[in-house]
Design a protein around this motif. Structure first.
Motif, short mmCIF file in Angstrom:
data_model
loop_
_atom_site.label_atom_id
_atom_site.label_comp_id
_atom_site.label_asym_id
_atom_site.label_seq_id
_atom_site.Cartn_x
_atom_site.Cartn_y
_atom_site.Cartn_z
N GLN A 107 0.82 -1.21 0.00
CA GLN A 107 0.00 0.00 0.00
C GLN A 107 0.85 1.27 0.00
O GLN A 107 0.37 2.35 -0.35
N GLN A 155 -6.91 3.06 -5.60
CA GLN A 155 -8.24 3.60 -5.37
C GLN A 155 -9.10 2.48 -4.77
O GLN A 155 -9.31 1.45 -5.40
N ASP A 156 -9.56 2.71 -3.54
CA ASP A 156 -10.30 1.67 -2.81
C ASP A 156 -9.48 0.39 -2.72
O ASP A 156 -9.99 -0.72 -2.90
N ASN A 157 -8.16 0.58 -2.46
CA ASN A 157 -7.21 -0.54 -2.31
C ASN A 157 -7.00 -1.34 -3.59
O ASN A 157 -6.41 -2.43 -3.55
#
Length: 396
Positions: A107, A155-157
């Protein structure tokens, strides 16, 4: 006083620096070459403490065959598992480091660099990122090495990969350029060699789709007339607004340049190009030449008049190379004497100082017609003049 100054110069002051100041110094060094991080940590105890105590200095991980397991674990620990830039080199032959990479917190990953690396290895090494990379490069054979650098966005993982630098020397014919040229849209630098003539329209489409390009290097490319590709309307003049550097080698400049609008071009290099460069020089003299700071022409023919027009307009030119070109002597003669240009609204000729007044570097090697006289005149003409009317000392 002198003794005190000498003692101060020999004293060790690092321990007196603020942490922020020391880290700023290290950051400047590492920005040029991050490999220095290990060498800096070996200088002394204080430097080692500062380097090891700053996780940001360990956020760039380059995986090679040299002790990959130990290196991955060390970098994860020192960066607190916040690797921001990950690179796989071409000599990495899939050591069993799957467990070490599996615990990598992706991440925080911002940049992925593959240098001569096969995409087929990615799913096993970094399964959470591999689908995004493969999706961004359709048409590229997964078993063919590729050199590419790109940014990872989440975006949203869910990651997405955006290619920024693409380097394809002598790529295989199995590439599907139709797909590849449509998906890549964020390039800043592109190097291509030996493009098949049938893929020429796809290269034009790639250039049209990448307005962020700042550097373009094309080798062994001979454009041809082509049949328009369905659903792809290629403009007659492709504008690349930010392209500042263009290199052409063994390419048809007279076929490529007319198709491009390059409002920001400052560096142009051409080597071993077929045909005459005259049409390109005439085009540059109409506007591009005024922005050029670097011009290199090697083993490529041109006549004198178009080059003079370029030099007349190249007021910002600092670096000029004319290597192994028959007209180099005549160009040197023009640079070695003041030129005359008419002023607006006045028919009288007003002499100007020199062509290319900002010129600092001139390379006319491999030209047997170069004479020493024009070289001396060129130097004298560009030496600053003192109040006495004589060249100032220590200026050259």
């Amino acid at each position: 006083i002198d003794a005190a100054r000498l003692a101060s110069q020999r004293a060790y002051h690092f321990g007196k620096l603020r942490v922020e100041t020391a880290n700023s110094v290290f950051s400047i060094v590492l920005a040029d070459d991050h490999a220095y991080v290990v060498k800096l940590a070996q200088v002394c105890k204080n430097w080692r403490s500062a380097i090891l105590g700053t996780p940001a200095f360990w956020q760039t991980l380059v995986v090679t065959n040299k002790h990959p397991k130990r290196k991955i674990n060390a970098w994860k620990e020192r960066s607190r598992n916040r690797i921001c830039e990950l690179t796989f080199l071409d000599n990495f032959d899939n050591h069993p480091v799957i467990d070490e990479l599996a615990s990598l917190d992706t991440q925080y990953l911002q940049t992925l660099s593959l240098r001569g690396f096969c995409l087929s290895r990615l799913p096993q090494l970094i399964p959470s990122i591999a689908p995004a990379v493969l999706h961004s490069l359709p048409g590229w054979p997964v078993n063919v090495p590729i050199t590419i650098i790109g940014d990872l966005l989440f975006q949203d993982n869910i990651p997405s990969f955006h290619s920024r630098i693409l380097d394809l020397p002598r790529y295989p014919r199995s590439i599907d350029w139709f797909q590849l040229s449509d998906r890549i849209v964020d390039l800043e630098s592109c190097t291509l060699e030996a493009l098949e003539s049938t893929d020429w329209p796809h290269l034009l489409w790639l250039l049209n789709r990448n307005p962020r390009l700042t550097h373009l290097d094309l080798s062994n490319i001979l454009p041809i007339d082509y049949t328009p590709v369905p659903d792809r309307e290629i403009p007659t003049s492709i504008t690349i607004p930010h392209l500042s550097s263009l290199h052409l080698k063994q390419a048809a400049a007279d076929r490529i340049i007319p198709l491009l609008d390059l409002p920001s071009l400052t560096e142009f290099q051409v080597t071993l190009c077929r045909g005459s460069l005259d049409s390109t020089l005439r085009r540059f003299a109409e506007g591009t030449a005024s922005r050029l700071t670097f011009l290199s022409i090697r083993s490529t023919a041109f006549t004198l008049r178009p080059m003079i027009h370029v030099l007349e307009a190249a007021s910002a030119l600092e670096w000029l190379e004319i290597v192994a070109v028959g007209t180099a002597g005549a160009v040197l003669d023009a640079l070695a004497r003041p030129y005359v240009t008419p002023t607006d609204g006045n028919t009288s000729d007003v002499p100007s100082r020199v062509l290319c007044p900002r010129l600092q570097h001139l390379n006319c090697s491999q030209n047997p017609d170069i004479k020493s006289g024009p070289l001396r005149n060129l130097i004298k003409l560009r030496m600053p003049i003192s109040e006495t009317g004589l060249p100032e000392e220590n200026t050259m």
